[in-house]
Design a protein around this motif. Structure first.
Motif, PDB file in Angstrom:
ATOM      1  N   GLN A 207       9.312   3.467 -21.192  1.00  0.00           N
ATOM      2  CA  GLN A 207       9.543   4.171 -22.446  1.00  0.00           C
ATOM      3  C   GLN A 207      10.989   4.645 -22.419  1.00  0.00           C
ATOM      4  O   GLN A 207      11.320   5.596 -21.733  1.00  0.00           O
ATOM      5  CB  GLN A 207       8.601   5.356 -22.627  1.00  0.00           C
ATOM      6  N   ARG A 208      11.824   3.973 -23.153  1.00  0.00           N
ATOM      7  CA  ARG A 208      13.259   4.247 -23.097  1.00  0.00           C
ATOM      8  C   ARG A 208      13.558   5.703 -23.450  1.00  0.00           C
ATOM      9  O   ARG A 208      13.106   6.220 -24.464  1.00  0.00           O
ATOM     10  CB  ARG A 208      14.005   3.327 -24.064  1.00  0.00           C
ATOM     11  N   GLY A 209      14.339   6.365 -22.588  1.00  0.00           N
ATOM     12  CA  GLY A 209      14.758   7.737 -22.823  1.00  0.00           C
ATOM     13  C   GLY A 209      13.810   8.798 -22.311  1.00  0.00           C
ATOM     14  O   GLY A 209      14.149   9.975 -22.316  1.00  0.00           O
ATOM     15  N   SER A 210      12.633   8.407 -21.839  1.00  0.00           N
ATOM     16  CA  SER A 210      11.657   9.405 -21.368  1.00  0.00           C
ATOM     17  C   SER A 210      11.820   9.656 -19.875  1.00  0.00           C
ATOM     18  O   SER A 210      11.906   8.693 -19.095  1.00  0.00           O
ATOM     19  CB  SER A 210      10.228   8.940 -21.649  1.00  0.00           C
ATOM     20  N   PRO A 211      11.824  10.932 -19.447  1.00  0.00           N
ATOM     21  CA  PRO A 211      11.891  11.218 -18.013  1.00  0.00           C
ATOM     22  C   PRO A 211      10.597  10.868 -17.287  1.00  0.00           C
ATOM     23  O   PRO A 211      10.529  10.947 -16.067  1.00  0.00           O
ATOM     24  CB  PRO A 211      12.155  12.733 -17.967  1.00  0.00           C
ATOM     25  N   GLU A 212       9.557  10.511 -18.035  1.00  0.00           N
ATOM     26  CA  GLU A 212       8.307  10.083 -17.424  1.00  0.00           C
ATOM     27  C   GLU A 212       8.289   8.586 -17.159  1.00  0.00           C
ATOM     28  O   GLU A 212       7.305   8.053 -16.650  1.00  0.00           O
ATOM     29  CB  GLU A 212       7.123  10.442 -18.334  1.00  0.00           C
ATOM     30  N   SER A 213       9.375   7.913 -17.499  1.00  0.00           N
ATOM     31  CA  SER A 213       9.472   6.466 -17.324  1.00  0.00           C
ATOM     32  C   SER A 213      10.711   6.119 -16.516  1.00  0.00           C
ATOM     33  O   SER A 213      11.707   6.853 -16.512  1.00  0.00           O
ATOM     34  CB  SER A 213       9.549   5.781 -18.694  1.00  0.00           C
ATOM     35  N   LYS A 214      10.655   4.995 -15.829  1.00  0.00           N
ATOM     36  CA  LYS A 214      11.846   4.469 -15.173  1.00  0.00           C
ATOM     37  C   LYS A 214      12.797   3.913 -16.227  1.00  0.00           C
ATOM     38  O   LYS A 214      12.389   3.623 -17.353  1.00  0.00           O
ATOM     39  CB  LYS A 214      11.461   3.350 -14.198  1.00  0.00           C
ATOM     40  N   PRO A 215      14.087   3.741 -15.885  1.00  0.00           N
ATOM     41  CA  PRO A 215      14.989   3.055 -16.800  1.00  0.00           C
ATOM     42  C   PRO A 215      14.436   1.676 -17.146  1.00  0.00           C
ATOM     43  O   PRO A 215      13.781   1.031 -16.312  1.00  0.00           O
ATOM     44  CB  PRO A 215      16.297   2.945 -15.993  1.00  0.00           C
TER      45      PRO A 215
END
Length: 227
Positions: A207-215
């Motif tokens: 998920q682009r831009g989410s701190p819960e996701s990897k780049p």
């Protein structure tokens, strides 16, 4: 940016979810009293007021059961992620960081920063307690909400017993009832599913831009990275 706007911007996540929580709780109250009154009218009984419904044991048990399962989820997750890893997950530490980590990694002792919290600087019991405070608070909230849900459920169960002209049971007796554990485990299993799903989905999904996701461009095996 004005003081109020800056405050709203810097606290947007907690304020947004706090607002959604209150809106959902109010919506649950209105939907719940409407549902109860539909059943009461079909049985030829008088409808009850919103105030009476939200102070009833049936409303309390529904709310507390949800709260305690959420706090259980976070309590277990906070402690499990100290020692357990999931290769490639953004929700996991890197494998070589398993455990409590060094003072350097935790910015303690001689590695303290100028802006480190006072209790991190204090040393002794205060630092030891502060270093475990998140898990302790989550565990305490779980126990309190579990106790509240059991008491509310006990009251609701005994109301049904009396309406059916059956003997009420003690609180300890209620804890041994299949109904109590059926309701409790329904909530617990859904939380364990959600946490496990998030841990494994974040290995392969982004998920682009989410701190819960990897780049987005990070490799699947990259662990502990956030976007």
């Amino acid at each position: 940016m004005t003081g109020v706007r800056r405050f709203l911007f810097l606290n947007g996540l907690s304020l947004a979810f706090g607002g959604l929580f209150l809106a959902s709780l109010v919506g649950q109250a209105f939907a719940g009293v409407a549902d109860v009154n539909d059943h009461r009218l079909s049985e030829g009984l008088e409808p009850i007021s919103l105030a009476r419904f939200v102070t009833s044991s049936s409303f309390a048990v529904d709310v507390m059961e949800n709260w305690q399962s959420e706090y259980l989820q976070f309590f277990l997750y906070v402690f499990a992620t100290v020692w357990l890893v999931q290769l490639g997950s953004a929700e996991s530490k890197e494998p070589h960081k398993v455990g409590r980590e060094s003072d350097e990694q935790q910015s303690l002792g001689k590695h303290l920063r100028k802006d480190s919290p006072a209790w991190a600087r204090a040393g002794g019991v205060r630092t030891a307690l502060f270093s475990r405070s998140l898990g302790v608070v989550m565990g305490t909230l779980f126990l309190l909400t579990w106790a509240a849900s059991s008491v509310a459920g006990w009251s609701a169960f005994n109301n049904e017993q009396l309406m059916g002209r059956e003997d009420p049971v003690s609180w300890v007796g209620y804890l041994g009832q299949a109904e109590f554990w059926n309701r409790t485990l329904q909530n617990w299993q859904s939380e364990m599913l959600a946490v496990g799903s998030m841990a494994i989905f974040s290995v392969y999904l982004r998920q682009r831009g989410s701190p819960e996701s990897k780049p987005v461009g990070a490799a699947h095996h990259d662990t502990g990275q956030t976007g």
